[in-house]
Design an enzyme around this catalytic site. Structure first.
Site, PDB file in Angstrom:
ATOM      1  CG  ASP A   1       4.641 -11.106 -10.153  1.00 55.00           C
ATOM      2  OD1 ASP A   1       4.700 -11.709 -11.228  1.00 55.00           O
ATOM      3  OD2 ASP A   1       4.113  -9.991 -10.016  1.00 55.00           O
TER       4      ASP A   1
HETATM    5  C1  BGC Z   1       6.806  -8.137  -5.528  1.00 46.76           C
HETATM    6  C2  BGC Z   1       5.580  -8.374  -6.341  1.00 46.76           C
HETATM    7  C3  BGC Z   1       5.785  -7.795  -7.721  1.00 46.76           C
HETATM    8  C4  BGC Z   1       7.046  -8.322  -8.345  1.00 46.76           C
HETATM    9  C5  BGC Z   1       7.337  -7.786  -9.714  1.00 46.76           C
HETATM   10  C6  BGC Z   1       8.018  -8.664  -6.242  1.00 46.76           C
HETATM   11  O1  BGC Z   1       9.147  -8.371  -5.518  1.00 46.76           O
HETATM   12  O2  BGC Z   1       6.677  -8.717  -4.256  1.00 46.76           O
HETATM   13  O3  BGC Z   1       4.451  -7.846  -5.697  1.00 46.76           O
HETATM   14  O4  BGC Z   1       4.709  -8.104  -8.547  1.00 46.76           O
HETATM   15  O5  BGC Z   1       8.144  -8.088  -7.506  1.00 46.76           O
HETATM   16  O6  BGC Z   1       7.874  -6.528  -9.700  1.00 46.76           O
HETATM   17  C1  NOJ Z   2       2.193  -7.141  -8.257  1.00 47.17           C
HETATM   18  C2  NOJ Z   2       2.083  -7.404  -9.719  1.00 47.17           C
HETATM   19  O1  NOJ Z   2       1.960  -6.212 -10.421  1.00 47.17           O
HETATM   20  C3  NOJ Z   2       0.962  -8.326 -10.020  1.00 47.17           C
HETATM   21  O2  NOJ Z   2       0.952  -8.637 -11.364  1.00 47.17           O
HETATM   22  C4  NOJ Z   2       1.095  -9.567  -9.171  1.00 47.17           C
HETATM   23  O3  NOJ Z   2       0.060 -10.397  -9.505  1.00 47.17           O
HETATM   24  C5  NOJ Z   2       1.143  -9.243  -7.723  1.00 47.17           C
HETATM   25  N1  NOJ Z   2       2.197  -8.343  -7.480  1.00 47.17           N
HETATM   26  C6  NOJ Z   2       1.288 -10.472  -6.833  1.00 47.17           C
HETATM   27  O4  NOJ Z   2       2.553 -11.002  -6.846  1.00 47.17           O
END
Ligand code: BGC
Ligand code: NOJ
Length: 855
Positions: free
Chosen positions: A527
């Site tokens: 993400d």
């Molecule tokens: C986090 C991710 C997460 C994303 C969506 C980011 O700040 O590091 O792990 O999936 O936000 O909420």
């Molecule tokens: C948390 C999210 O829920 C997941 O969808 C994502 O793949 C990971 N973070 C990595 O960014």
């Protein structure tokens, strides 16, 4: 260590220690805060001040509660944002100090069975987190309190059964006071819209039951209640009366004075508190059952008239109607006695025994056997919540993710009734758009896509193919592909599930970039790899802002995922009789693999992506971020470039650059400064989260890759580094629960290397279940039957496994000789067809006994 010493250790020395960074040696050995009771299948915590609240989840359908080992947490109905029933303050000081609390006053001593909020030193404390229930048992001055918390199956309530026992030699006059704080239903506005909230709270008190009816008027058809199955000696519903405006929960007026205020809330913060005074003779016990319930009434049956009220009654607002409580009475009646609660508790335990029996192993490695059980439990929890509500997810930020939920099915399809998996996959697919893209998240209550976050995460579509493929391999339920599913929740625009998969799959070749690799869109699985974001404004959210059209930046990971899911996709095409589509997919897949091998290979590992300028990400050419785990994981799972020996090289590079004593880091070296062309990944401090943390979620990809590359011992080394049961002895360092995976462990460059965060709700659960059950144990659901290819670690010489698959129970006795991957299967008892390592029961046989000999 005795209890008192543990308190000090947790409270004083422990804190110092946590601030200085973790080093187990300083602590002179193991730092456990409990143990696994494998027979009872419980984690037993014997120190209330755990390194972080260690929680459990109650509920499995619509009513859910989070409960910590000191009884903190909250309850909600279906949606932690839209129907939150009790309040919880995240980020509070002190941490985790709101929940369902029982205060006991016995002479001068005032204490809580769960230690908090009074924090009175206890003579005994024990919290047992079991599957769907938690038990807290404490003692003080010869008085024992045993509390069972559970959400009975199929019911919209949390039942709390409190048993007080006088273990002393003389009579005791005791008072027991309950406490919960109501949330005004919307968890988000409850914490922000105070100009409204502080004037709306309303309650009714009838007999021993407190009803929370804020806004129960034209628009709200639901209310909650908190009851006890005994006459009460007082109550409170107004927080200020209960506490005193300037007091915290460990100095509440009503508790210290020993007198309830019988307060009727009128706005401000409604609560529910009962007072029960009792005399317990020496040796005597008394049991009370409390119920926190949720009720919905039909529009035309919401109210009753004043003359129908039978019991002593008080209410906030005489203008609003009186709540029709028929359904509440019925629910209260269901659990009105200890016997009824015990029956529900036994039913709950049987439910879990059955649920967790679909995959069971006995390997002689007790930690591994434990992991098999607890990992599956965590998978059910992620099925229920995706990433929505935990002690790290506020329940208001994210609903259910498209990608998250699709992959959570990998850990749930074998154990939950197929109806529930179908339903969830249907809900996910219904948030898809006609072009195959999808809303990134949706709300569990409304099932509508979340417009704030929108779409354009280009990996999303492929996860649906994976989730559905896994479901069909598990169940053989081919008809699911023919079910009509809406696009964007529109009942007038539907297509079959197979058509949804077609749109998903073809979304990728329809969105290709300059190197013949898929365009990344806003981000892929990571993400935080926001290659079109180009944000310079601290007020932007990385997750929602996109400043470039996104015609250049490409993801090698999406390319590898495409290769990985193609066999599943082609198989489903063939099930649907679409040979042309299957062939087309296989051709596209070959091309994609060729592109990965040319533009996606860096010599010793797979490249991660190309940025908007066409520069490589995750390459030797980069200063920071030279190698990423995701593409080594997916690349080796998909065996991209196997004929050229790429998988083994990539896995060696993982060991050389990314691995650490606490697991595999996501990227190395982490970014030391912000890169506008990369986005959020480079905004985290090095060693944390996506910037070099041990992102547990993709460790299992490497584990699977190792096994597919024929290296089971390497797979095992990676497996046990992050499996929580193996980390129990370093709980002071790891900090989160030793019975569930966390999303992230601070990486090797972090100040707090080895410290986990964000436990429970993570794709780690489902993926490690896949790694363990399908690859280490080698029991793979296939379209034509069950494939049995165990690749256990060397030290496991013999194992017994049970797998329930499509109505047949397979008992597999594994003999692990040289572990060289040469597997021979033989039938010991029952009727089954064997084709190499593929097994399927025949002639209606429902139980098959097999031996699998490895090497
Ligand atoms: C986090 C991710 C997460 C994303 C969506 C980011 O700040 O590091 O792990 O999936 O936000 O909420
Ligand atoms: C948390 C999210 O829920 C997941 O969808 C994502 O793949 C990971 N973070 C990595 O960014």
């Amino acid at each position: 260590m005795d209890l008192q010493a543990r308190f000090f250790c947790g409270r004083i020395e422990g804190l110092e220690f946590l601030f200085q960074g973790a080093n187990l040696e300083d602590f002179g050995g193991t730092m456990k805060f409990g143990f696994f009771d494998d027979k009872e299948r419980e984690y037993v915590i014997n120190e209330p001040l755990t390194p972080y609240p260690w929680i459990n989840y109650l509920g499995n359908e619509k009513f859910f509660s989070l409960i910590s080992n000191t009884a903190g947490g909250y309850a909600f109905y279906t949606d932690a944002r839209l129907r939150r029933l009790t309040r919880y303050r995240y980020n509070d000081i002190p941490l985790d100090c709101n929940g369902r609390y029982f205060f006991i006053k016995d002479g001068d001593a005032i204490w809580n069975p769960g230690f908090k909020p009074m924090k009175t030193k206890l003579d005994k404390y024990e919290c047992r987190h079991g599957f769907g229930y938690t038990k807290i048992a404490s003692e003080k001055n010869g008085l024992a309190a045993d509390v069972l918390y559970m959400v009975p199956n199929g019911e919209n309530c949390e039942v709390e059964m409190v048993t007080l026992t006088n273990k002393g030699k003389s009579d005791k006059d005791i008072s027991l006071v309950s406490f919960i704080e109501w949330c005004l239903y919307n968890g988000q506005t409850d914490g922000e819209n105070f100009q409204r909230n502080l004037s709306t709270g309303e309650v009714e008190i009838e007999g021993s039951v407190i009803y929370h009816k804020t806004e129960y008027r034209e628009r709200r058809n639901h209310f909650a209640f908190y009851s006890v199955n005994s006459p009460i000696d007082g109550f409170d519903t107004d927080r200020e009366t209960f506490l005193g405006l300037h007091n915290s929960l460990d100095e509440a007026n009503v508790i210290l004075s020993g007198k309830s205020g019988n307060s009727v809330a009128d706005g401000w913060s409604p609560i529910a508190s009962h007072r029960l005074n009792c005399t317990l003779k020496a040796g005597e016990s008394k049991t009370y059952v409390f119920i926190l319930g949720y009720i919905e009434n039909p529009e035309d049956k919401k109210f009753i008239s004043e003359k129908d009220v039978k019991q002593p009654f008080k209410a906030t607002n005489k203008y609003s109607g009186i709540v029709n409580k028929e359904k509440a009475y019925a629910l209260q009646e269901k659990f009105s006695t200890k016997e009824k609660v015990e029956a529900a508790y036994n039913a709950l335990r049987s439910f879990w025994d059955e649920t967790l029996s679909h995959f069971a192993i006995s390997t002689g490695d007790e930690k591994l056997d434990r992991m098999a059980v607890w990992n599956q439990y965590q998978c059910v929890v992620t099925y229920n919540f995706a990433r929505s509500a935990s002690y790290f997810e506020s329940g208001i930020g994210r609903g259910l993710g498209f990608r998250d939920t699709s992959q959570d099915m990998l850990g749930a399809a074998h154990q939950l009734p197929s109806k529930r998996i179908r339903e969830r996959l249907y809900d996910v697919a219904a948030t898809q758009f006609e072009d195959g893209s999808a809303y990134h998240q949706f709300q569990p209550l409304t099932k509508r896509g979340n417009a704030d976050i929108g779409s354009n995460f280009n990996d999303d579509p492929l996860w649906l193919v994976l989730g559905v493929g896994n479901y069909i391999r598990e169940t053989g339920d081919k008809d699911f592909l023919k079910v009509e599913v809406p696009f964007d929740n529109s009942e007038t625009n539907k297509a079959t599930m197979f058509e949804h998969l077609k749109r998903s799959y073809n979304y990728i070749p329809n969105h290709m970039g300059p190197h013949g690799l898929p365009l990344i869109g806003r981000a892929d699985w990571n993400d935080c790899l926001n290659l079109n974001c180009f944000s310079k404004d601290p007020n932007d959210s990385f997750q929602t802002c996109t400043n470039k059209e996104g015609k250049n930046a490409e993801s090698v990971m999406i390319a590898q995922m495409f290769v990985y899911v193609t066999p599943d996709y082609a198989a489903m095409c063939r099930i649907m009789g679409d040979e042309a589509e299957a062939k087309k997919a296989e051709d596209l897949c070959k091309k994609m693999e060729a592109a990965i091998c040319s533009a996606g290979w860096d010599g010793d590992w797979y490249i991660r992506a190309y940025d908007d300028f066409g520069h490589k990400i995750g390459s030797k050419e980069c200063d920071d971020g030279k190698i990423f785990i995701e593409t080594q994981g997916f690349g080796t799972m998909a065996q991209c470039g196997a004929d050229k020996g790429y998988p083994a090289k990539a896995l060696d590079s993982v060991k050389k650059y990314l691995d650490s004593k606490y697991g595999i880091c996501i990227v190395d070296p982490p970014y030391s400064s912000y890169h506008v062309e990369l986005g959020e990944v480079s905004s985290y401090p090095p060693g944390y989260k996506e910037n070099g943390g041990i992102f547990c979620h993709n460790n299992p990809w490497v584990i699977i890759g190792e096994i597919k590359t024929g290296r089971p011992n390497d797979a095992w080394e990676h497996y046990k580094k992050i499996a929580p049961a193996y980390l129990e002895e370093i709980s002071e360092i790891h900090r989160t629960e030793p019975y569930v995976y966390a999303q992230m462990i601070a990486g090797k460059t972090a100040g707090r290397f080895g410290e986990a965060k964000n436990s429970w709700l993570t794709g780690t659960a489902a993926w490690n279940f896949v790694a363990l059950s399908q690859f280490i144990c080698g029991l793979q659901p296939a379209y034509e039957g069950l494939r049995i290819e165990p690749r256990l670690p060397e030290h496991v010489k013999k194992a017994e496994m049970t797998r329930k698959f499509r109505g047949v129970t397979y008992h597999i006795n594994v003999v692990n000789k040289k572990n060289d991957g040469k597997i021979v299967i033989s039938v010991d008892k029952g009727n089954a067809k064997i084709d190499g390592t593929l097994v399927s029961a025949e002639n209606g046989c429902s139980e098959v006994f097999l031996t699998a000999t490895v090497g």
